[in-house]
Scaffold this active site. Structure first.
Site, PDB file in Angstrom:
ATOM      1  N   ASP A 109       6.165 -22.352 -32.120  1.00 25.86           N
ATOM      2  CA  ASP A 109       5.030 -21.447 -31.998  1.00 25.86           C
ATOM      3  C   ASP A 109       4.847 -20.843 -33.390  1.00 25.86           C
ATOM      4  O   ASP A 109       5.305 -21.427 -34.378  1.00 25.86           O
ATOM      5  CB  ASP A 109       5.304 -20.379 -30.922  1.00 25.86           C
ATOM      6  CG  ASP A 109       4.055 -19.607 -30.514  1.00 25.86           C
ATOM      7  OD1 ASP A 109       3.274 -20.134 -29.719  1.00 25.86           O
ATOM      8  OD2 ASP A 109       3.858 -18.471 -31.008  1.00 25.86           O
ATOM      9  N   LYS A 145       8.727 -18.491 -22.333  1.00 31.45           N
ATOM     10  CA  LYS A 145       8.431 -18.221 -23.751  1.00 31.45           C
ATOM     11  C   LYS A 145       9.635 -17.511 -24.362  1.00 31.45           C
ATOM     12  O   LYS A 145      10.427 -16.884 -23.643  1.00 31.45           O
ATOM     13  CB  LYS A 145       7.188 -17.339 -23.892  1.00 31.45           C
ATOM     14  CG  LYS A 145       6.481 -17.479 -25.236  1.00 31.45           C
ATOM     15  CD  LYS A 145       5.652 -18.757 -25.320  1.00 31.45           C
ATOM     16  CE  LYS A 145       4.891 -18.841 -26.632  1.00 31.45           C
ATOM     17  NZ  LYS A 145       4.007 -20.017 -26.673  1.00 31.45           N
TER      18      LYS A 145
END
Length: 450
Positions: free
Chosen positions: A169, A129
């Site tokens: 995201d 991430k």
């Protein structure tokens, strides 16, 4: 946090001692470790090979400054992150988040969850991430472009189609992915599938925009079918959020026969007992980038309420939290139970607190954890990687069918894993266990390097 297994307790205590300030990461790690205790007790190799110590420590953590110039000619500086958590089953895969709340703890929490989510998809993807504390809201396209180019100038040194494949995201949509892809191509002089969520004209996949919301509904539909012999048909639904996940969860739930009666954004929520008019929502949020309160001004009979928390008091059969982490606390969970809900499906990352989850489980409400039910986005990202590798483009129907099959498979993996370890119906534990076992076996097979 207290555990019955001494090895698990020692691992968590070590994390708490090293990272006392990383509350989001510690919460995520503690929840997973708690679920894994019966697995640890039956598999001594986990302790022998220090699997828990290794899986909770990222393989690589990258932090860097991101200088960029705003429209007034002033130099701004943000912080960038990429946490490459685990590559045992494939290249690192996980989104980039641009939001003021981004810090290392948030990125580690998201990357840790991504390990298990990606494992559940059955696709060969590891967990990672990244992101920045940059806020694209209120910025011009040129400012966003300059930031993205600066961000990618550093990130490009650490990623690649067979190493690490980021995606979007919160705060990172098609615009941002396009700018970053263009900069990567410029720097590396190659056209590869290094990012997913790309535009359709340069390697993106059909159904990627819809994937997380659609996937959530496919998972919940299978959960209702298998555990209650029921479906979305005829149900009222509350969806939190008004972004990509919420919009397409609303769309798919409606297609499956449900009536969505509430949506929200960070300012407040709307209620439309006639069923939310999604065309109006898309116009406000996707075209105009406005606020959800404008819906009540345009649709007669609908209501707008300030504040987000009240959305959980709206009566419904199914609740789909699709906004952000920890949006449902214990009090909100009790309100959902009092409303007579039969199911809660997580579309955001970790939107329910541990206390809220206990309330749902004690009440016998079906509950699907985010790492399982919001895996649709990364699943289609994986399918985009496959299309890029083969230089092919599949139809919307082909991708959507693959997505539906993947989400049904994920549900049954979670359900079966819970059954295997004597926790029938506990999909939270089942998701953690099913995702962990595959990664664990790969790590043991590859030796202590990974």
């Amino acid at each position: 946090m207290q555990f019955s297994n001494t090895y698990v307790q020692s691992v968590y205590d070590g994390l708490e001692k090293r990272y006392p300030e990383q509350k989001e990461f510690l919460e995520a790690a503690g929840n997973v470790l708690f679920s894994l205790q019966p697995v640890v007790e039956k598999n001594p190799q986990i302790e022998k090979f220090a699997i828990l110590e290794r899986i909770t420590e990222p393989e690589r953590t990258i932090m860097f400054r991101v200088p960029w110039v705003d429209d007034n000619g002033k130099v701004q500086v943000n912080r960038g992150y990429r946490v490459q958590f685990n590559s045992a089953i494939g290249p690192y895969k996980g989104g980039l988040r641009f939001h003021p709340t981004v810090n290392l703890s948030v990125i580690k929490f998201l990357g840790f969850e991504q390990i298990f989510k990606n494992s559940l998809t059955t696709l060969p993807m590891g967990g990672g991430k990244g992101g920045s504390d940059f806020d694209p809201k209120g910025k011009s396209d040129m400012e966003v472009m300059r930031f993205c180019q600066s961000f990618m100038t550093e990130l490009a040194k650490h990623i690649g189609p067979d190493t690490d494949v980021p995606a979007g995201d919160i705060g990172v949509g098609g615009r941002e992915v396009g700018y970053m892809f263009g900069q990567y191509k410029r720097l590396q002089n190659e056209f590869t599938g290094v990012l997913t969520g790309k535009g359709l004209s340069f390697g993106g996949s059909l159904a990627r925009t819809e994937a997380t919301g659609y996937g959530l509904c496919y998972y919940v539909e299978e959960m209702l079918k298998c555990m209650k012999n029921d479906s979305f048909a005829g149900k009222t639904v509350v969806v939190s959020g008004a972004g990509n996940v919420a919009i397409y969860a609303t769309e798919k739930a409606t297609q499956l026969g449900a009536k969505v009666v509430a949506l929200c954004d960070s300012n407040g929520y709307i209620v439309d007992n006639n069923g939310v008019n999604l065309d109006v929502v898309k116009q406000i949020k996707e075209v105009e980038r406005g606020r959800i309160k404008e819906y009540a001004e345009r649709v007669p009979g609908s209501e707008y309420h300030e504040g987000c928390k009240g959305i959980w008091t709206v009566k419904a059969d199914v609740y789909l939290p699709c906004a952000t982490q920890n949006e449902i606390d214990e009090e909100s969970a009790k309100a959902i139970v009092a409303n007579g809900a039969i199911a809660v499906g997580e579309g955001a990352n970790m939107p329910s607190t541990p206390e809220a989850i206990k309330v749902f489980q004690n009440a016998g409400i079906l509950f699907s954890p985010a790492k399982a039910s919001n895996a649709g986005g990364v699943a289609v990202s994986g399918l985009e990687m496959s299309q890029n590798s083969e230089r092919l483009s599949w139809s919307f129907e082909e991708v959507d069918q693959k997505l539906e099959n993947i989400m049904k498979t994920i549900f049954h993996s979670c359900y079966d894993a819970a059954e295997k370890y004597g926790m029938s119906g506990d999909l939270v534990a089942g998701a953690n266990i099913a995702g962990f076992e595959k990664v664990c076996n790969a790590m043991i097979a590859q030796g202590i390097t990974y």
